[in-house]
Design a protein around this motif. Structure first.
Motif, PDB file in Angstrom:
ATOM      1  N   LEU A 223      14.042 -37.492  55.870  1.00  0.00           N
ATOM      2  CA  LEU A 223      14.472 -37.647  57.252  1.00  0.00           C
ATOM      3  C   LEU A 223      15.966 -37.451  57.476  1.00  0.00           C
ATOM      4  CD1 LEU A 223      12.342 -40.779  58.270  1.00  0.00           C
ATOM      5  CD2 LEU A 223      12.011 -38.428  59.082  1.00  0.00           C
ATOM      6  N   ILE A 224      16.773 -37.536  56.442  1.00  0.00           N
ATOM      7  CA  ILE A 224      18.233 -37.598  56.649  1.00  0.00           C
ATOM      8  C   ILE A 224      18.809 -36.351  57.303  1.00  0.00           C
ATOM      9  CG2 ILE A 224      18.748 -39.288  54.841  1.00  0.00           C
ATOM     10  CD1 ILE A 224      19.446 -36.941  52.997  1.00  0.00           C
ATOM     11  N   TYR A 225      18.186 -35.205  57.110  1.00  0.00           N
ATOM     12  CA  TYR A 225      18.730 -33.980  57.699  1.00  0.00           C
ATOM     13  C   TYR A 225      17.982 -33.564  58.971  1.00  0.00           C
ATOM     14  CZ  TYR A 225      21.293 -33.631  53.326  1.00  0.00           C
ATOM     15  OH  TYR A 225      22.127 -33.895  52.260  1.00  0.00           O
ATOM     16  N   THR A 226      17.261 -34.510  59.565  1.00  0.00           N
ATOM     17  CA  THR A 226      16.553 -34.240  60.814  1.00  0.00           C
ATOM     18  C   THR A 226      17.220 -34.995  61.961  1.00  0.00           C
ATOM     19  OG1 THR A 226      15.018 -36.127  60.742  1.00  0.00           O
ATOM     20  CG2 THR A 226      14.431 -34.162  59.451  1.00  0.00           C
ATOM     21  N   ASP A 227      16.777 -34.696  63.159  1.00  0.00           N
ATOM     22  CA  ASP A 227      17.312 -35.415  64.322  1.00  0.00           C
ATOM     23  C   ASP A 227      16.922 -36.891  64.295  1.00  0.00           C
ATOM     24  OD1 ASP A 227      18.434 -33.087  65.225  1.00  0.00           O
ATOM     25  OD2 ASP A 227      16.761 -32.575  66.549  1.00  0.00           O
ATOM     26  N   ARG A 228      15.947 -37.232  63.511  1.00  0.00           N
ATOM     27  CA  ARG A 228      15.491 -38.624  63.420  1.00  0.00           C
ATOM     28  C   ARG A 228      16.078 -39.325  62.192  1.00  0.00           C
ATOM     29  NH1 ARG A 228       9.051 -38.310  64.620  1.00  0.00           N
ATOM     30  NH2 ARG A 228       9.303 -40.566  64.306  1.00  0.00           N
ATOM     31  N   TRP A 229      17.289 -38.901  61.775  1.00  0.00           N
ATOM     32  CA  TRP A 229      17.885 -39.416  60.540  1.00  0.00           C
ATOM     33  C   TRP A 229      18.145 -40.916  60.582  1.00  0.00           C
ATOM     34  CZ3 TRP A 229      22.798 -41.588  59.919  1.00  0.00           C
ATOM     35  CH2 TRP A 229      23.641 -41.533  61.026  1.00  0.00           C
ATOM     36  N   ARG A 230      18.403 -41.444  61.768  1.00  0.00           N
ATOM     37  CA  ARG A 230      18.682 -42.885  61.838  1.00  0.00           C
ATOM     38  C   ARG A 230      17.443 -43.724  61.488  1.00  0.00           C
ATOM     39  NH1 ARG A 230      23.605 -44.302  63.689  1.00  0.00           N
ATOM     40  NH2 ARG A 230      24.814 -42.681  64.743  1.00  0.00           N
ATOM     41  N   GLU A 231      16.259 -43.125  61.584  1.00  0.00           N
ATOM     42  CA  GLU A 231      15.069 -43.852  61.159  1.00  0.00           C
ATOM     43  C   GLU A 231      15.051 -44.053  59.645  1.00  0.00           C
ATOM     44  OE1 GLU A 231      11.294 -42.928  63.136  1.00  0.00           O
ATOM     45  OE2 GLU A 231      12.409 -41.599  64.487  1.00  0.00           O
ATOM     46  N   ALA A 232      15.789 -43.201  58.933  1.00  0.00           N
ATOM     47  CA  ALA A 232      15.943 -43.410  57.495  1.00  0.00           C
ATOM     48  C   ALA A 232      16.699 -44.720  57.235  1.00  0.00           C
ATOM     49  CB  ALA A 232      16.689 -42.234  56.856  1.00  0.00           C
ATOM     50  N   LEU A 233      17.658 -45.036  58.124  1.00  0.00           N
ATOM     51  CA  LEU A 233      18.394 -46.303  57.987  1.00  0.00           C
ATOM     52  C   LEU A 233      17.470 -47.494  58.244  1.00  0.00           C
ATOM     53  CD1 LEU A 233      21.720 -45.371  59.862  1.00  0.00           C
ATOM     54  CD2 LEU A 233      21.142 -45.097  57.433  1.00  0.00           C
ATOM     55  N   LEU A 234      16.529 -47.333  59.177  1.00  0.00           N
ATOM     56  CA  LEU A 234      15.560 -48.401  59.432  1.00  0.00           C
ATOM     57  C   LEU A 234      14.647 -48.604  58.223  1.00  0.00           C
ATOM     58  CD1 LEU A 234      14.536 -47.561  63.127  1.00  0.00           C
ATOM     59  CD2 LEU A 234      16.217 -49.255  62.324  1.00  0.00           C
ATOM     60  N   PHE A 259      26.540 -36.020  57.053  1.00  0.00           N
ATOM     61  CA  PHE A 259      26.042 -34.763  57.611  1.00  0.00           C
ATOM     62  C   PHE A 259      26.034 -34.812  59.134  1.00  0.00           C
ATOM     63  CE2 PHE A 259      22.505 -32.102  59.127  1.00  0.00           C
ATOM     64  CZ  PHE A 259      22.867 -30.870  58.583  1.00  0.00           C
ATOM     65  N   HIS A 260      25.734 -36.003  59.667  1.00  0.00           N
ATOM     66  CA  HIS A 260      25.675 -36.164  61.119  1.00  0.00           C
ATOM     67  C   HIS A 260      26.971 -36.758  61.682  1.00  0.00           C
ATOM     68  CE1 HIS A 260      21.442 -35.024  61.474  1.00  0.00           C
ATOM     69  NE2 HIS A 260      21.230 -35.717  60.361  1.00  0.00           N
ATOM     70  N   GLN A 261      28.045 -36.708  60.883  1.00  0.00           N
ATOM     71  CA  GLN A 261      29.400 -37.054  61.324  1.00  0.00           C
ATOM     72  C   GLN A 261      29.592 -38.529  61.666  1.00  0.00           C
ATOM     73  OE1 GLN A 261      31.917 -34.424  61.474  1.00  0.00           O
ATOM     74  NE2 GLN A 261      30.257 -33.482  60.304  1.00  0.00           N
ATOM     75  N   ASP A 262      28.749 -39.394  61.149  1.00  0.00           N
ATOM     76  CA  ASP A 262      28.938 -40.831  61.384  1.00  0.00           C
ATOM     77  C   ASP A 262      29.577 -41.438  60.142  1.00  0.00           C
ATOM     78  OD1 ASP A 262      28.817 -43.513  62.067  1.00  0.00           O
ATOM     79  OD2 ASP A 262      26.906 -43.285  63.124  1.00  0.00           O
ATOM     80  N   VAL A 263      30.899 -41.279  60.043  1.00  0.00           N
ATOM     81  CA  VAL A 263      31.611 -41.663  58.827  1.00  0.00           C
ATOM     82  C   VAL A 263      31.674 -43.184  58.663  1.00  0.00           C
ATOM     83  CG1 VAL A 263      33.900 -41.648  59.910  1.00  0.00           C
ATOM     84  CG2 VAL A 263      33.680 -41.189  57.462  1.00  0.00           C
ATOM     85  N   ASN A 264      31.671 -43.923  59.765  1.00  0.00           N
ATOM     86  CA  ASN A 264      31.717 -45.385  59.666  1.00  0.00           C
ATOM     87  C   ASN A 264      30.457 -45.943  59.012  1.00  0.00           C
ATOM     88  OD1 ASN A 264      34.275 -45.643  60.864  1.00  0.00           O
ATOM     89  ND2 ASN A 264      33.404 -45.627  62.928  1.00  0.00           N
ATOM     90  N   VAL A 265      29.302 -45.393  59.397  1.00  0.00           N
ATOM     91  CA  VAL A 265      28.047 -45.813  58.770  1.00  0.00           C
ATOM     92  C   VAL A 265      28.077 -45.487  57.277  1.00  0.00           C
ATOM     93  CG1 VAL A 265      25.575 -45.313  58.603  1.00  0.00           C
ATOM     94  CG2 VAL A 265      26.627 -45.702  60.831  1.00  0.00           C
ATOM     95  N   ALA A 266      28.611 -44.316  56.941  1.00  0.00           N
ATOM     96  CA  ALA A 266      28.677 -43.913  55.537  1.00  0.00           C
ATOM     97  C   ALA A 266      29.529 -44.875  54.714  1.00  0.00           C
ATOM     98  CB  ALA A 266      29.218 -42.487  55.427  1.00  0.00           C
ATOM     99  N   TRP A 267      30.716 -45.215  55.229  1.00  0.00           N
ATOM    100  CA  TRP A 267      31.589 -46.132  54.476  1.00  0.00           C
ATOM    101  C   TRP A 267      30.982 -47.534  54.395  1.00  0.00           C
ATOM    102  CZ3 TRP A 267      34.719 -44.433  51.152  1.00  0.00           C
ATOM    103  CH2 TRP A 267      35.536 -43.320  51.358  1.00  0.00           C
ATOM    104  N   ASN A 268      30.316 -47.976  55.447  1.00  0.00           N
ATOM    105  CA  ASN A 268      29.682 -49.298  55.413  1.00  0.00           C
ATOM    106  C   ASN A 268      28.581 -49.355  54.355  1.00  0.00           C
ATOM    107  OD1 ASN A 268      31.327 -50.271  57.450  1.00  0.00           O
ATOM    108  ND2 ASN A 268      29.867 -49.802  59.090  1.00  0.00           N
TER     109      ASN A 268
END
Length: 550
Positions: A223-234, A259-268
């Motif tokens: 899921l990480i490279y799809t538009d639904r990538w945040r569901e991978a976080l769930l 990949f989806h430019q959310d660097v804060n989520v990545a560092w967290n």
């Protein structure tokens, strides 16, 4: 010859008993000494020696390691005669591979019997064709799971795998079992078929309240490279409810966030991973450097510097691709004028790229005392005991004696018996060149070797083929293991020539520490060469040299 002793806690009593050695306690030790151990046993074979320059502050410890002095010349002054010019150190990347190639195994691997030889179809089959193929299979009850597993191993096309699922569903009222779905999901992820991944995800989400970790991992990765990538976080949050996610789970989610430019989520997520004491994948760390290219952000730069320090503190080494990413990032920082080059370090410790000298391999006095205390408590008193043995030794003793070094041979009493493999003539020759101590045959030896070497002082060196991975592994934390390996690299010698009559030569000891290091305006980063197979107890020989232009 081996020093063995019956009880680990009898060290002081054992050492004070000079009658074992036949020497008086008034002997002077302000000379060079080599203390040697050759363990002879039934199955395993190893060699041990120690070489040391005495100092006045070590007088008490020296009284424990009594031996006769041959002369005052230092070992290092004659090192050029002992070290082969073209030999690498024993911890160099690829050295173990070369040794294994020089001593190939004579055993021929036994292949498992071949069963159920059915050629996998290369195109989708209909139900009748699958039925016919199943009839040819010996274990018919397991055919469906077996055939999909073979497809997973061979990375078969999705169309063929989908025809299996359609055949199974037609026979089971439209139901496909969990195991088959997961294996099909693997193929979908491998072939990066996003729409199929989402279809399987919807089926599993509707049918199962909880999944096992393998399915979570595949869905997150898919899921990480799809538009639904945040569901991978769930899915990651769901997995946390039952277990600590793996480094690969975190890597997938961090890679998706970047990949989806959310660097804060990545560092967290990265910080969360470290908080769990999980060592991140090098691909995860590389992704942060790739993301930071051409970025002028001091906060982001500081975090990348901390990643490099993390590599240093945990003695981790980037691969060649990661090293290129580090170089590219440094050179891309606007206005900072960094220049990188790939190079090597000379035996003296001087970088061939910039000419600077990298950090010494030798421990500071504080580090040495810390390590010695840890070894005593966690290895010796803690009962970490291993036996290493060898029956060879006269040529080495003679060679070292000619270097005017003090020699103490630690042996077992069985070496003195008439039935021993040790010939009396050889024993008499060695006893003229070295002092001896013979302990009981049943005693352990390695803890004594560590005790003796460490208590001989920071200049003491030893010779052995044993890489002491067992002892290192039993140390309680990364810092102590790091110091132990650093001490080991700076003190362990290995014999190069082994043929009868050949001149004794030693592999050189590293003079510099193979870790990431910085002076502020420069970085030196050891990295793994793609073409060299490095074992976990080896260190790279290639370096990335970075310095800021002035």
């Amino acid at each position: 010859m081996t020093f063995y002793f019956a009880g680990l806690r009898s060290f002081p009593k054992l050492w004070k008993s000079n009658s074992y050695l036949g020497l008086s306690s008034s002997h002077s030790y302000q000379r060079e000494r080599l203390f040697l151990k050759d363990c002879y046993g039934i199955r395993n074979q190893e060699k041990w020696f120690s070489v040391k320059t005495m100092s006045a502050q070590n007088t008490k410890a020296m009284n424990l390691l009594i031996a006769k002095a041959r002369c005052v010349r230092k070992l290092d002054e004659g090192s050029n005669k002992q070290v082969s010019a073209d030999s690498s150190h024993m911890f160099a990347a690829g050295a173990a591979k070369k040794r294994s190639q020089m001593n190939p195994s004579s055993k021929t691997p036994v292949l498992p019997p071949v069963k159920n030889m059915i050629q996998l179809p290369t195109k989708p089959l209909n139900s009748e064709e699958w039925d016919k193929l199943k009839e040819e299979f010996k274990e018919k009850a397991n055919f469906e799971n077996w055939i999909i597993l073979q497809m997973v191993k061979c990375h078969s096309s999705l169309d063929v795998a989908k025809s299996v699922l359609a055949w199974v569903a037609a026979k089971n009222n439209g139901i496909v079992g969990y195991d088959l779905l997961v294996k099909y999901l693997y193929l979908c992820v491998f072939h990066k078929q996003t729409s199929e991944i989402i279809d399987v995800y919807e089926i599993m989400k509707a049918r199962y309240k909880r999944l096992e970790s393998g399915a979570y991992t595949l869905l997150m990765r898919g899921l990480i490279y799809t538009d639904r990538w945040r569901e991978a976080l769930l899915l990651l949050e769901d997995l946390k409810k039952v277990m600590i996610p793996s480094k690969k789970n975190y890597d997938d989610c961090i890679q998706g966030a970047l990949f989806h430019q959310d660097v804060n989520v990545a560092w967290n997520l990265y910080q969360e991973l470290l908080n769990h004491d999980i060592v991140p994948m090098l691909e995860t760390l590389k992704a942060f450097f790739d993301f930071g290219k051409d970025m002028k952000d001091d906060q982001y730069s500081n975090k990348l510097h901390n990643i490099l320090l993390y590599l240093r503190n945990n003695q981790l080494y980037p691969g060649e691709s990661f090293a290129h990413s580090i170089k590219t990032w440094f050179e891309s920082i606007p206005g900072e004028q960094w220049k990188g080059q790939f190079t090597t370090i000379q035996q003296s410790g001087q970088c061939l790229g910039c000419g600077k000298t990298v950090e010494s391999i030798h421990l500071s006095s504080e580090e040495y005392e810390f390590l010695k205390e840890k070894i005593m408590r966690d290895v010796i008193d803690g009962g970490d005991q291993y036996k290493k043995t060898t029956p060879q030794l006269l040529n080495v003793v003679s060679h070292l004696a000619k270097q005017n070094l003090q020699v103490l041979v630690l042996g077992r009493k069985h070496m003195l018996t008439q039935n021993s493999r040790w010939r009396r003539v050889e024993m008499e020759k060695m006893q003229k060149q070295a002092s001896f101590f013979f302990a009981d045959n049943i005693s352990e030896d390695d803890p004594f070797l560590l005790y003796a070497t460490l208590h001989s002082g920071n200049h003491c060196k030893f010779i052995t083929k044993d890489l002491m991975r067992d002892h290192r592994a039993c140390l309680p934390d990364a810092k102590t293991q790091r110091l132990f390996f650093k001490w080991q690299q700076g003190h362990q010698l290995a014999i190069v020539s082994k043929h009868p009559g050949a001149k004794i030569t030693f592999q050189h000891i590293l003079s510099y520490d193979t870790v990431v290091q910085t002076t502020g305006d420069s970085w030196h980063i050891p990295y793994d060469d793609n073409l060299v197979e490095r074992y976990s107890y080896e260190v790279p020989t290639k370096w990335l040299c970075l310095h800021r232009k002035t």
